[in-house]
Motif scaffolding. Structure first.
Motif, PDB file in Angstrom:
ATOM      1  N   PRO A 123      -7.107   5.563   1.063  1.00  0.00           N
ATOM      2  CA  PRO A 123      -6.634   4.591   0.070  1.00  0.00           C
ATOM      3  C   PRO A 123      -5.583   3.632   0.634  1.00  0.00           C
ATOM      4  N   HIS A 124      -4.696   4.147   1.505  1.00  0.00           N
ATOM      5  CA  HIS A 124      -3.688   3.285   2.109  1.00  0.00           C
ATOM      6  C   HIS A 124      -4.346   2.190   2.932  1.00  0.00           C
ATOM      7  N   ILE A 146      -7.089  -4.937   1.480  1.00  0.00           N
ATOM      8  CA  ILE A 146      -7.334  -5.767   0.295  1.00  0.00           C
ATOM      9  C   ILE A 146      -6.134  -6.681   0.053  1.00  0.00           C
ATOM     10  N   PHE A 147      -4.910  -6.118   0.149  1.00  0.00           N
ATOM     11  CA  PHE A 147      -3.704  -6.940   0.012  1.00  0.00           C
ATOM     12  C   PHE A 147      -3.642  -7.995   1.114  1.00  0.00           C
ATOM     13  N   LEU A 180      -6.146  -0.305   0.467  1.00  0.00           N
ATOM     14  CA  LEU A 180      -5.174  -1.174  -0.211  1.00  0.00           C
ATOM     15  C   LEU A 180      -4.533  -2.160   0.760  1.00  0.00           C
ATOM     16  N   THR A 181      -4.209  -1.691   1.966  1.00  0.00           N
ATOM     17  CA  THR A 181      -3.591  -2.580   2.960  1.00  0.00           C
ATOM     18  C   THR A 181      -4.477  -3.781   3.246  1.00  0.00           C
ATOM     19  N   PHE A 196     -13.415  -3.885   0.732  1.00  0.00           N
ATOM     20  CA  PHE A 196     -13.307  -2.481   0.331  1.00  0.00           C
ATOM     21  C   PHE A 196     -14.192  -1.603   1.210  1.00  0.00           C
ATOM     22  N   SER A 215     -12.899  -1.446   4.885  1.00  0.00           N
ATOM     23  CA  SER A 215     -11.635  -0.713   4.999  1.00  0.00           C
ATOM     24  C   SER A 215     -11.823   0.774   4.710  1.00  0.00           C
ATOM     25  N   ALA A 246       0.832  -1.205   0.000  1.00  0.00           N
ATOM     26  CA  ALA A 246       0.000   0.000   0.000  1.00  0.00           C
ATOM     27  C   ALA A 246       0.868   1.257   0.000  1.00  0.00           C
ATOM     28  N   CYS A 298       2.057   2.517  -3.312  1.00  0.00           N
ATOM     29  CA  CYS A 298       1.013   3.170  -4.112  1.00  0.00           C
ATOM     30  C   CYS A 298       0.689   4.580  -3.607  1.00  0.00           C
ATOM     31  N   THR A 299       0.760   4.792  -2.292  1.00  0.00           N
ATOM     32  CA  THR A 299       0.289   6.051  -1.707  1.00  0.00           C
ATOM     33  C   THR A 299       1.409   6.972  -1.232  1.00  0.00           C
TER      34      THR A 299
END
Length: 286
Positions: free
Chosen positions: A264-265, A271-272, A268-269, A202, A205, A19, A22-23
């Protein structure tokens, strides 16, 4: 008896690193906004200023320190939270009560914040370095170089400058992220409308990211100011007073970019993390 997969202790650190890659530009802009003594630039203006001054790659200044921070701070808090949570709930079908998740999140986040303080210090300095005049820049080559030079030039104690703020923020952001994510996911699944899929991850989070941003922003501002200082603050209380003198909204300076970065972080964290758990997690009998 059904078989399920649970996270391994290091999955949180790996997911957070993914994450962060990406951020990171959003995190860098957030630090630049928070360390302004006066409000001179908004988010878009700061992005344009950084790119014009130092190029597009400057948005990734300090990435090595950011990854180092995730592999100390985030790995620790996720490891504590998920390991203890799974251990406590292993003998029961019912999930942990929310207050226990909050206490566990606060403990894990406080511990992670303390352990991650040196990497966090170097991360803030590397991101903010380009704003300084050439003769004042620290010019750390990478995270390990930064850690060594702070220890060698300023002493071991300086590595833990801002540890109180970092630990307190770590506790709040972990409550907002991990505890609220678990609770939001539990509530969403209990409706029976959604299953345990990527959309549920999603949604839960996204809620957690909003909670974390609101909870930790005042401490985040103070932590950034303390870590980036060159001795102008005598301590946490002095920093608090000086920030308060700028007005109450100073504690929420950079709130929008902080939310734009943290939400977003967080999404993404998790989801990963859920994908790591689903595909590579340990199999247990539930």
């Amino acid at each position: 008896m059904t078989e399920k997969r649970v996270s391994r202790w290091y999955f949180g650190g790996l997911a957070s690193c993914g994450a962060a890659c990406c951020t990171h530009p959003l995190d860098l802009i957030k630090v630049h906004l928070q360390t302004q003594q006066e409000v001179k630039s908004r988010m878009t203006g700061m992005v344009i200023h950084v790119v014009r001054s130092d190029g597009v790659l400057a948005l990734y200044n300090g990435l090595s320190a950011s990854l180092c921070r995730q592999m100390t701070y985030s790995l620790t808090r996720f490891a504590i939270y998920e390991t203890v949570r799974d251990f406590i709930s292993s003998g029961s079908q019912a999930p942990l009560p929310f207050y226990q998740k909050v206490l566990l999140g606060a403990f894990g986040g406080f511990t992670g914040g303390l352990i991650g303080t040196p990497a966090d210090l170097v991360n803030v300095r590397m991101q903010n370095d380009m704003k300084l005049p050439a003769h004042l820049r620290r010019n750390y080559a990478h995270a390990l170089d930064g850690l060594y030079r702070v220890w060698h030039e300023e002493g071991l104690r300086r590595l833990f400058s801002g540890a109180t703020m970092a630990s307190s923020r770590g506790a709040l952001v972990t409550v907002g992220q991990l505890s609220c994510y678990d609770q939001a996911k539990q509530v969403v699944l209990s409706t029976g409308i959604l299953s345990d899929n990527i959309f549920t991850h999603f949604l839960a989070s996204f809620i957690a990211g909003g909670c974390a941003t609101f909870l930790c922003q005042p401490l985040d501002v103070m932590k950034t100011r303390l870590m980036n200082s060159k001795g102008e603050y005598r301590g946490v209380t002095h920093c608090l007073v000086e920030t308060a003198n700028l007005g109450p909204l100073a504690f929420y300076k950079g709130l929008v970019p902080a939310g734009i970065r943290l939400v977003p972080h967080t999404v993404l964290t998790f989801i990963f993390l859920e994908q790591l758990r689903k595909n590579f997690g340990m199999k247990v009998i539930a």
